[in-house]
Design a protein around this motif. Sequence first.
Motif, PDB file in Angstrom:
ATOM      1  N   PRO A  99      22.072   1.113   2.156  1.00 42.39           N
ATOM      2  CA  PRO A  99      22.086   0.163   3.271  1.00 42.39           C
ATOM      3  C   PRO A  99      20.915  -0.807   3.139  1.00 42.39           C
ATOM      4  N   PRO A 100      20.867  -1.845   3.977  1.00 43.39           N
ATOM      5  CA  PRO A 100      19.716  -2.763   3.935  1.00 43.39           C
ATOM      6  C   PRO A 100      18.399  -2.006   4.067  1.00 43.39           C
ATOM      7  N   LEU A 101      17.406  -2.469   3.318  1.00 42.43           N
ATOM      8  CA  LEU A 101      16.132  -1.761   3.226  1.00 42.43           C
ATOM      9  C   LEU A 101      15.129  -2.279   4.247  1.00 42.43           C
ATOM     10  N   PRO A 102      14.232  -1.416   4.724  1.00 41.67           N
ATOM     11  CA  PRO A 102      13.136  -1.889   5.569  1.00 41.67           C
ATOM     12  C   PRO A 102      12.137  -2.671   4.721  1.00 41.67           C
ATOM     13  N   PRO A 103      11.269  -3.461   5.335  1.00 40.99           N
ATOM     14  CA  PRO A 103      10.263  -4.196   4.560  1.00 40.99           C
ATOM     15  C   PRO A 103       9.315  -3.234   3.842  1.00 40.99           C
ATOM     16  N   GLY A 104       8.784  -3.698   2.705  1.00 45.16           N
ATOM     17  CA  GLY A 104       7.713  -2.963   2.045  1.00 45.16           C
ATOM     18  C   GLY A 104       8.133  -1.808   1.173  1.00 45.16           C
ATOM     19  N   SER A 156       0.855  -1.185   0.000  1.00 42.70           N
ATOM     20  CA  SER A 156       0.000   0.000   0.000  1.00 42.70           C
ATOM     21  C   SER A 156       0.891   1.235   0.000  1.00 42.70           C
ATOM     22  N   PRO A 157       0.908   2.009  -1.096  1.00 37.99           N
ATOM     23  CA  PRO A 157       1.808   3.167  -1.162  1.00 37.99           C
ATOM     24  C   PRO A 157       1.513   4.183  -0.058  1.00 37.99           C
ATOM     25  N   ASN A 158       2.572   4.568   0.657  1.00 37.63           N
ATOM     26  CA  ASN A 158       2.458   5.588   1.699  1.00 37.63           C
ATOM     27  C   ASN A 158       3.204   6.871   1.363  1.00 37.63           C
ATOM     28  N   ARG A 159       4.175   6.767   0.450  1.00 37.07           N
ATOM     29  CA  ARG A 159       4.973   7.933   0.081  1.00 37.07           C
ATOM     30  C   ARG A 159       5.683   7.627  -1.232  1.00 37.07           C
ATOM     31  N   ARG A 207      11.236   3.976   4.166  1.00 32.58           N
ATOM     32  CA  ARG A 207      10.373   3.314   5.141  1.00 32.58           C
ATOM     33  C   ARG A 207       9.331   2.482   4.406  1.00 32.58           C
ATOM     34  N   ALA A 208       8.632   1.636   5.144  1.00 38.68           N
ATOM     35  CA  ALA A 208       7.629   0.751   4.549  1.00 38.68           C
ATOM     36  C   ALA A 208       6.589   1.563   3.792  1.00 38.68           C
ATOM     37  N   GLY A 209       6.245   1.088   2.595  1.00 33.96           N
ATOM     38  CA  GLY A 209       5.260   1.777   1.773  1.00 33.96           C
ATOM     39  C   GLY A 209       5.840   2.816   0.847  1.00 33.96           C
ATOM     40  N   ASP A 210       7.164   3.001   0.858  1.00 31.62           N
ATOM     41  CA  ASP A 210       7.790   3.949  -0.066  1.00 31.62           C
ATOM     42  C   ASP A 210       7.812   3.370  -1.480  1.00 31.62           C
ATOM     43  N   ILE A 211       7.473   4.209  -2.452  1.00 29.08           N
ATOM     44  CA  ILE A 211       7.596   3.878  -3.866  1.00 29.08           C
ATOM     45  C   ILE A 211       8.724   4.735  -4.420  1.00 29.08           C
ATOM     46  N   VAL A 212       9.861   4.119  -4.722  1.00 27.11           N
ATOM     47  CA  VAL A 212      11.024   4.843  -5.236  1.00 27.11           C
ATOM     48  C   VAL A 212      10.953   4.821  -6.758  1.00 27.11           C
ATOM     49  N   VAL A 213      10.801   5.990  -7.365  1.00 28.19           N
ATOM     50  CA  VAL A 213      10.629   6.099  -8.812  1.00 28.19           C
ATOM     51  C   VAL A 213      11.941   6.595  -9.412  1.00 28.19           C
ATOM     52  N   GLY A 214      12.633   5.710 -10.134  1.00 26.73           N
ATOM     53  CA  GLY A 214      13.946   6.051 -10.660  1.00 26.73           C
ATOM     54  C   GLY A 214      14.107   5.657 -12.111  1.00 26.73           C
ATOM     55  N   PHE A 215      15.359   5.685 -12.574  1.00 26.98           N
ATOM     56  CA  PHE A 215      15.682   5.270 -13.933  1.00 26.98           C
ATOM     57  C   PHE A 215      16.945   4.416 -13.878  1.00 26.98           C
ATOM     58  N   PRO A 216      17.228   3.643 -14.928  1.00 28.33           N
ATOM     59  CA  PRO A 216      18.242   2.586 -14.825  1.00 28.33           C
ATOM     60  C   PRO A 216      19.610   3.032 -14.335  1.00 28.33           C
ATOM     61  N   GLU A 217      20.178   4.106 -14.911  1.00 23.63           N
ATOM     62  CA  GLU A 217      21.539   4.481 -14.543  1.00 23.63           C
ATOM     63  C   GLU A 217      21.648   4.843 -13.065  1.00 23.63           C
ATOM     64  N   LEU A 218      20.698   5.606 -12.561  1.00 22.42           N
ATOM     65  CA  LEU A 218      20.766   6.027 -11.168  1.00 22.42           C
ATOM     66  C   LEU A 218      20.508   4.855 -10.227  1.00 22.42           C
ATOM     67  N   LEU A 219      19.566   3.985 -10.569  1.00 19.41           N
ATOM     68  CA  LEU A 219      19.317   2.818  -9.729  1.00 19.41           C
ATOM     69  C   LEU A 219      20.529   1.892  -9.707  1.00 19.41           C
ATOM     70  N   THR A 220      21.229   1.788 -10.835  1.00 14.32           N
ATOM     71  CA  THR A 220      22.446   0.974 -10.869  1.00 14.32           C
ATOM     72  C   THR A 220      23.483   1.530  -9.908  1.00 14.32           C
ATOM     73  N   GLN A 221      23.645   2.840  -9.906  1.00 17.29           N
ATOM     74  CA  GLN A 221      24.590   3.465  -8.976  1.00 17.29           C
ATOM     75  C   GLN A 221      24.169   3.233  -7.526  1.00 17.29           C
ATOM     76  N   LEU A 222      22.902   3.478  -7.234  1.00 19.59           N
ATOM     77  CA  LEU A 222      22.425   3.391  -5.856  1.00 19.59           C
ATOM     78  C   LEU A 222      22.400   1.963  -5.335  1.00 19.59           C
ATOM     79  N   SER A 223      22.212   0.992  -6.221  1.00 20.21           N
ATOM     80  CA  SER A 223      22.046  -0.392  -5.767  1.00 20.21           C
ATOM     81  C   SER A 223      23.261  -0.912  -5.018  1.00 20.21           C
ATOM     82  N   THR A 224      24.438  -0.356  -5.298  1.00 13.49           N
ATOM     83  CA  THR A 224      25.658  -0.803  -4.613  1.00 13.49           C
ATOM     84  C   THR A 224      26.019   0.082  -3.429  1.00 13.49           C
ATOM     85  N   GLU A 225      25.218   1.116  -3.169  1.00 11.84           N
ATOM     86  CA  GLU A 225      25.550   2.077  -2.117  1.00 11.84           C
ATOM     87  C   GLU A 225      24.556   2.083  -0.969  1.00 11.84           C
TER      88      GLU A 225
END
Length: 415
Positions: free
Chosen positions: A217-222, A151-154, A197-215
């Motif tokens: 920290p562990p994510l909260p559920p949801g 359920s999207p919260n933010r 936090r839980a319920g976050d919808i992170v809207v990105g694009f491939p290059e930036l998500l590739t950069q962030l994926s290795t940086e």
Amino acid sequence: MANSLNHHFIVTVIGDLIADELSRMRPAESEHWKRRQWHEDDYLISKNQVTKDDGDEAVAVDSLERLALAGRVVQFFHMGDSGVEDYLLRRHSLSEWAEVVLKSRQVHSQNLTVTTSGSTGQPKACEHSWSTLVEEAHAFIRIFNNEYDISPNRVVSLVPSHHIYGFLFTVLLPNLVDIPVIRGFKAYSHVRNGGLRAGDIVVGFPELLTQLSTEIPPLPPGVLFMSSTGHCPPGTLHQLYSMGAARTVEVYGSSETAGVGYRSEPEDNYRLLPRWRSHDSNPQCIVDRQTLLTFDLPDSAAWKNDSEFQIKGRVDKAISIRGTNVFPDHVADCLRQHPDIADATVRPLVADEGTGLKAFIVLQRHSENAMTEQSLKNWLSERLLAAEVPQHISFGKQLPLNTMGKACDWAIDKP
């Protein structure tokens, strides 16, 4: 609620439209405008009226630029013939412009017109009916709730709001379900530094998500990540899952169609959204179920059944760089316009070279010692968007050819 658009969301879109248009008119300043965060109190002021008392909220423009900015807003919000569009030239702040837009939507059309983000000359205008966009946003809300149990919260937005992807997921969807949105560097910091936090919808694009994926920290559920505008490497999506992402959703579509399909595993087929059906005889087309209009897909599609497909590559040879469709041939054509360049070729960087473009230059004989990589980048930055300027430029006496005499790739000098 479905027919209304909140004032603060309109301000956001107007700000991104202004940034995009100023980037086109002032290419050397494009990064400045695209990083800027816009507010209701920001205002346009004539260049010849600027004083030392005008703060950061003042945006100095000349008369032609002001006309272009107003025209862009009129086009996006379908304000032509509304009878109120001229008020944009009599108002100054983004808040006042948003009020004019709201009035236009009350008395005239609620449809929207987005433009393609490509770099082949004049952007293409693509009109969308408001009801169709609302239906698509509701379709994704149902997908999040029913298929993914989220359920999207933010919304945490890493993309601009004036392209169709950004508008759907960082303006329309949160407008419909009444949830907050964070943008710009604050959004990036939340993703990068453990602020999700839980319920976050992170809207990105491939290059930036590739950069962030290795940086990150562990994510909260949801937490759900979204990617569009181009192919996202499977390794990026798997890395996000390994860090605890509840879902990683790839959305396939275009400025002309809005969303077409979606998937949550990089190995899966894309599934058509409810609006669409496959074409009976042409695999490169889809059909709007309601209007029966046919739309071309920008990519080569392989259909697995009537509702699922795979993408095999761009038809128009565009590549996505930082969310912008870039055409290497267009960049090469621009390079050939330089009086000291005899020929040029441009290609995307390969995986181990980075992201972006690289160029190979053959200089006119008299110019072999008169040009540097940096001076050429400076020249290009005055004519192209930042995403179009090659990251690496090589020089030689002839363009790279293989043993068969055909154009081939070349290695870059790594620092």
